[in-house]
Design a protein around this motif. Structure first.
Motif: not given
Length: 176
Positions: A147-170
């Motif tokens: 998994p991306f997170f190897a342990g409990p996910r820390p509390p996070l806040r979304l600051v950006a989202s963008d499309r990279i190419g046709e199918d990938v979302i960052r």
């Protein structure tokens, strides 16, 4: 002061596996530009061994692969490992006091230092050293893996989202 960024490709169901994500040309170009803009990278042993692929030229590579390799080779790398005895060109081995070493890098350098490898990122997250998380979500379901997170996910806040190419979302998060 440098910012420590954990960034990896992941499947829709949250797994990372470098063998499952051969990016199309637009995301690959994004990663070339990303590496060119880095101050350097911090790797755990396993991820560093995967990335050593880019240390040698391969006559079968296309122009973009040669560009990525040149960008990767040009950047300093710090490798956290207790089992490795040496590392390749433009790399420094960190074996003791990981926290002090990474805090020192962040204090001495400017720009972005990318950390690769879920276990290493977890350790650095637990120490409060990761400043940003970038999840590159691919339209693939693996159903297994690391998994991306190897342990409990820390509390996070979304600051950006963008499309990279046709199918990938960052998705870009910072600690909440």
């Amino acid at each position: 002061m440098a910012k420590l960024v954990f960034a990896l490709n992941q499947s829709l169901d949250g797994y990372v596996d470098h063998m499952e994500f051969a990016p199309d040309p637009a995301p690959f170009r994004h990663f070339i530009d990303d590496v060119r803009g880095l101050t350097g990278s911090v790797y755990g042993r396993r991820m560093y061994e995967v990335m050593r692929y880019w240390d040698e030229d391969n006559s079968e590579w296309d122009a973009a692969q040669h560009d990525y390799a040149a960008a990767w080779r040009s950047k300093p790398k710090w490798v956290v490992s207790r089992s490795l005895k040496s590392v390749g060109p433009n790399a420094t081995l960190i074996v003791d006091d990981i926290e002090a070493a990474i805090r020192g890098l962040k204090a001495q350098l400017d720009g972005e230092i990318e950390v690769s490898g879920p276990e290493l990122a977890r350790s650095l997250t637990d120490l409060g050293l990761v400043d940003e998380y970038r999840l590159y979500v691919h339209p693939v379901v693996l159903g297994r893996g690391k998994p991306f997170f190897a342990g409990p996910r820390p509390p996070l806040r979304l600051v950006a989202s963008d499309r990279i190419g046709e199918d990938v979302i960052r998705l870009t998060y910072v600690p909440a």
